[in-house]
Design a protein around this motif. Sequence first.
Motif, PDB file in Angstrom:
ATOM      1  N   LYS A   2       1.036  -1.272  -0.140  1.00  0.00           N
ATOM      2  CA  LYS A   2       0.012   0.120   0.033  1.00  0.00           C
ATOM      3  C   LYS A   2       0.821   1.277   0.278  1.00  0.00           C
ATOM      4  CE  LYS A   2      -4.024  -1.791   2.573  1.00  0.00           C
ATOM      5  NZ  LYS A   2      -4.834  -1.901   3.667  1.00  0.00           N
ATOM      6  N   PRO A   3       0.677   2.052  -0.649  1.00  0.00           N
ATOM      7  CA  PRO A   3       1.376   3.466  -0.611  1.00  0.00           C
ATOM      8  C   PRO A   3       0.877   4.240   0.451  1.00  0.00           C
ATOM      9  CG  PRO A   3      -0.760   3.731  -2.070  1.00  0.00           C
ATOM     10  CD  PRO A   3      -0.611   2.427  -1.552  1.00  0.00           C
ATOM     11  N   TRP A   4       1.888   5.136   1.100  1.00  0.00           N
ATOM     12  CA  TRP A   4       1.582   6.203   2.053  1.00  0.00           C
ATOM     13  C   TRP A   4       0.883   7.122   1.629  1.00  0.00           C
ATOM     14  CZ3 TRP A   4       3.719   5.245   6.757  1.00  0.00           C
ATOM     15  CH2 TRP A   4       4.701   4.452   7.292  1.00  0.00           C
ATOM     16  N   LYS A   5      -0.055   7.554   2.705  1.00  0.00           N
ATOM     17  CA  LYS A   5      -1.034   8.847   2.406  1.00  0.00           C
ATOM     18  C   LYS A   5      -0.666   9.931   3.533  1.00  0.00           C
ATOM     19  CE  LYS A   5      -5.065   6.807   4.495  1.00  0.00           C
ATOM     20  NZ  LYS A   5      -6.437   6.511   4.486  1.00  0.00           N
ATOM     21  N   VAL A   6      -0.949  10.960   3.004  1.00  0.00           N
ATOM     22  CA  VAL A   6      -0.705  12.062   4.227  1.00  0.00           C
ATOM     23  C   VAL A   6      -1.996  12.352   4.794  1.00  0.00           C
ATOM     24  CG1 VAL A   6      -0.203  14.611   4.249  1.00  0.00           C
ATOM     25  CG2 VAL A   6       0.953  13.039   2.571  1.00  0.00           C
ATOM     26  N   HIS A  21       1.941  10.636   8.004  1.00  0.00           N
ATOM     27  CA  HIS A  21       1.844   9.559   6.984  1.00  0.00           C
ATOM     28  C   HIS A  21       1.092   8.345   7.699  1.00  0.00           C
ATOM     29  CE1 HIS A  21       4.273  11.601   3.949  1.00  0.00           C
ATOM     30  NE2 HIS A  21       4.857  12.148   4.843  1.00  0.00           N
ATOM     31  N   GLN A  22       0.368   7.860   7.116  1.00  0.00           N
ATOM     32  CA  GLN A  22      -0.307   6.375   7.010  1.00  0.00           C
ATOM     33  C   GLN A  22      -0.156   5.415   5.936  1.00  0.00           C
ATOM     34  OE1 GLN A  22      -4.500   6.604   8.454  1.00  0.00           O
ATOM     35  NE2 GLN A  22      -4.400   4.405   9.028  1.00  0.00           N
ATOM     36  N   ILE A  29       5.909  10.029  11.064  1.00  0.00           N
ATOM     37  CA  ILE A  29       5.947  11.523  11.096  1.00  0.00           C
ATOM     38  C   ILE A  29       7.317  11.680  10.466  1.00  0.00           C
ATOM     39  CG2 ILE A  29       6.348  13.443  12.562  1.00  0.00           C
ATOM     40  CD1 ILE A  29       4.101  12.274  14.653  1.00  0.00           C
ATOM     41  N   ARG A  30       7.232  12.669   9.714  1.00  0.00           N
ATOM     42  CA  ARG A  30       8.383  12.891   8.810  1.00  0.00           C
ATOM     43  C   ARG A  30       8.688  14.504   8.714  1.00  0.00           C
ATOM     44  NH1 ARG A  30       6.307   8.681   5.029  1.00  0.00           N
ATOM     45  NH2 ARG A  30       7.574   6.832   5.415  1.00  0.00           N
ATOM     46  N   VAL A  31       9.763  15.024   8.456  1.00  0.00           N
ATOM     47  CA  VAL A  31      10.145  16.511   8.705  1.00  0.00           C
ATOM     48  C   VAL A  31      10.840  16.546   7.476  1.00  0.00           C
ATOM     49  CG1 VAL A  31      12.053  16.424  10.396  1.00  0.00           C
ATOM     50  CG2 VAL A  31      10.818  18.414   9.825  1.00  0.00           C
ATOM     51  N   ASN A  32      10.413  17.367   6.710  1.00  0.00           N
ATOM     52  CA  ASN A  32      11.036  17.717   5.284  1.00  0.00           C
ATOM     53  C   ASN A  32      11.396  16.491   4.634  1.00  0.00           C
ATOM     54  OD1 ASN A  32      10.804  20.265   6.042  1.00  0.00           O
ATOM     55  ND2 ASN A  32      12.936  20.262   7.034  1.00  0.00           N
ATOM     56  N   GLY A  33      10.520  15.338   4.485  1.00  0.00           N
ATOM     57  CA  GLY A  33      10.921  14.350   3.802  1.00  0.00           C
ATOM     58  C   GLY A  33      11.789  13.002   4.731  1.00  0.00           C
TER      59      GLY A  33
END
Length: 226
Positions: A2-6, A21-22, A29-33
Amino acid sequence: MKPWKVIDRASAPDGGELVLHQRGEEFAIRVNGRELMSSRQHGSEERMAEVACAGLTGARVRVLVGGLGLGYTVRATLDRLSATAEVVVAELVPAVVAWNQGVLAPLAGRPLEDSRVKVETRDVGELLREAEGHYDAVLLDVDNGPEALTQEDNRWLYGERGLTRLRRALKPRGVVVVWSASPDRAFAQRLKRMGFDTEVVETPARGKAGGPLHTLFIGRVRPSGA
């Protein structure tokens, strides 16, 4: 796969962007990627609480958790304390608190709903400056390590000034545990020099499931004159 979704976005303290992301039942949780934390890996956070809370008994135990993350550290702390303990959680980003009260709440068993928890939406440094012999334990997980900072303003925490303030905030023989993604010999030496009996523990990111090793710096306030 499954792809990540915001799920949501929020401003990071350093001016960047935090993104929740889920993917299925997995969250990150990502910061600037760059990934800061993930629900796949929380064994070292739970180990952190285990070390900090070992031997803490009595009706007036107070613990400060710096950095809410995905809630696993708070949950593990609560699970090791009595019904009369107090856990103060310092989280600088209001959105992270909101996420833990909402979509992330089930991950760690809704720890913020526990009556023993008090959430402070501000810098953990402010709470340390205000405290004098107040906490039995302080858990710091606000950066990727003493040198791998998520924001430059945190640098003072790991220097002599911050460690002095931290020692004063702790009760006699209180304990601090600092989470780090990697070893840092200089910080361990500094912790010892500033009045802490010091131990460094490497622990798997996924607990019994293994994963990369994270580092826990453990400091217990040294008795006066020791």
